[in-house]
Design an enzyme around this catalytic site. Structure first.
Site, PDB file in Angstrom:
ATOM      1  N   GLN A  53       0.840  -1.201   0.000  1.00 12.08           N
ATOM      2  CA  GLN A  53       0.000   0.000   0.000  1.00 12.08           C
ATOM      3  C   GLN A  53       0.875   1.252   0.000  1.00 12.08           C
ATOM      4  O   GLN A  53       1.111   1.854   1.041  1.00 12.08           O
ATOM      5  CB  GLN A  53      -0.889  -0.031   1.255  1.00 12.08           C
ATOM      6  CG  GLN A  53      -1.880   1.078   1.336  1.00 12.08           C
ATOM      7  CD  GLN A  53      -3.049   0.863   0.414  1.00 12.08           C
ATOM      8  OE1 GLN A  53      -3.631  -0.200   0.377  1.00 12.08           O
ATOM      9  NE2 GLN A  53      -3.384   1.880  -0.330  1.00 12.08           N
ATOM     10  N   PHE A  54       1.359   1.663  -1.175  1.00 11.73           N
ATOM     11  CA  PHE A  54       2.242   2.831  -1.232  1.00 11.73           C
ATOM     12  C   PHE A  54       1.541   4.103  -0.788  1.00 11.73           C
ATOM     13  O   PHE A  54       2.178   5.049  -0.331  1.00 11.73           O
ATOM     14  CB  PHE A  54       2.855   2.994  -2.630  1.00 11.73           C
ATOM     15  CG  PHE A  54       1.963   3.667  -3.633  1.00 11.73           C
ATOM     16  CD1 PHE A  54       2.061   5.027  -3.846  1.00 11.73           C
ATOM     17  CD2 PHE A  54       1.044   2.936  -4.367  1.00 11.73           C
ATOM     18  CE1 PHE A  54       1.248   5.659  -4.775  1.00 11.73           C
ATOM     19  CE2 PHE A  54       0.232   3.549  -5.288  1.00 11.73           C
ATOM     20  CZ  PHE A  54       0.327   4.914  -5.496  1.00 11.73           C
ATOM     21  N   THR A  55       0.208   4.135  -0.863  1.00 18.81           N
ATOM     22  CA  THR A  55      -0.514   5.356  -0.486  1.00 18.81           C
ATOM     23  C   THR A  55      -0.455   5.642   1.014  1.00 18.81           C
ATOM     24  O   THR A  55      -0.839   6.731   1.440  1.00 18.81           O
ATOM     25  CB  THR A  55      -1.990   5.309  -0.952  1.00 18.81           C
ATOM     26  OG1 THR A  55      -2.643   4.217  -0.325  1.00 18.81           O
ATOM     27  CG2 THR A  55      -2.072   5.196  -2.466  1.00 18.81           C
TER      28      THR A  55
END
Length: 146
Positions: free
Chosen positions: A78-80
Site C-alpha cells: 500500500q504505497f498510499t
C-alpha cells in the site's frame, strides 16, 4: 515502514476479479515502505505484527497474539500509506519508496512472518486490487518502524 493492522475475518484480495489471496481469521495488514527503510524495519514490523496482543482471551481482554490464536495474515502492499495530504488537494507520494525497493522490503516482511510460523497470503505487488474483509471489533492500529 508503516503498517495498518486490522483484526479480520473472511478477508480476500482480488486482481482482475480473481481471488489471489484469502484468509479466514487473523489480520488484514496494509504495508507501506519509504525511502530510508531497511531489512531491520521489515524484521521489526513482522515481529510486532506476529506478537501484538490484540485478540481476546477467555476473559474478553486483548491478551493474545496472532501466534497465540493461530491466525493468518492477508498482506497487501500500500504505497498510499506514505501519501502526504497537508498541501493542496492531491496527495504527494514523494515519501513512498520506489517500486523495486518497496517490493523487496514488502516481500521480506512477509517472509519474516512466515519464518515465525504465520500463514501469509498476499495481493499482487503494484496491481490494482480489490480488498474485502470484515473488521472484527473493530480493531485498527497503525504501526511504524521509526
Amino acid at each position: 515502514m508503516k503498517v495498518v493492522v486490522q483484526r479480520a475475518r473472511n478477508a480476500n484480495v482480488k486482481v482482475d476479479g480473481q481471488v489471489v489471496g484469502s484468509i479466514e481469521f487473523g489480520l488484514m495488514v496494509l504495508v507501506g515502505v519509504t525511502h530510508e527503510d531497511t531489512e531491520k524495519d521489515a524484521e521489526f514490523l513482522a515481529d510486532k505484527v506476529a506478537n501484538l496482543r490484540i485478540f481476546e482471551d477467555e476473559e474478553g481482554k486483548m491478551n493474545l497474539s496472532l501466534l497465540d490464536v493461530g491466525g493468518e495474515v492477508l498482506s497487501v502492499s500500500q504505497f498510499t500509506l506514505y501519501g502526504d495530504c497537508r498541501k493542496g488537494r492531491r496527495p504527494n507520494f514523494m515519501q513512498a519508496a520506489k517500486p523495486d525497493i518497496a517490493e523487496k522490503l514488502y516481500e521480506s516482511f512477509n517472509d519474516k512472518l512466515r519464518e515465525k510460523g504465520v500463514r501469509v497470503e498476499t495481493g499482487s505487488f503494484g496491481a490494482m486490487m480489490a480488498v474485502e474483509f470484515t473488521n472484527i471489533g473493530p480493531v485498527t492500529l497503525i504501526i511504524e518502524s521509526k
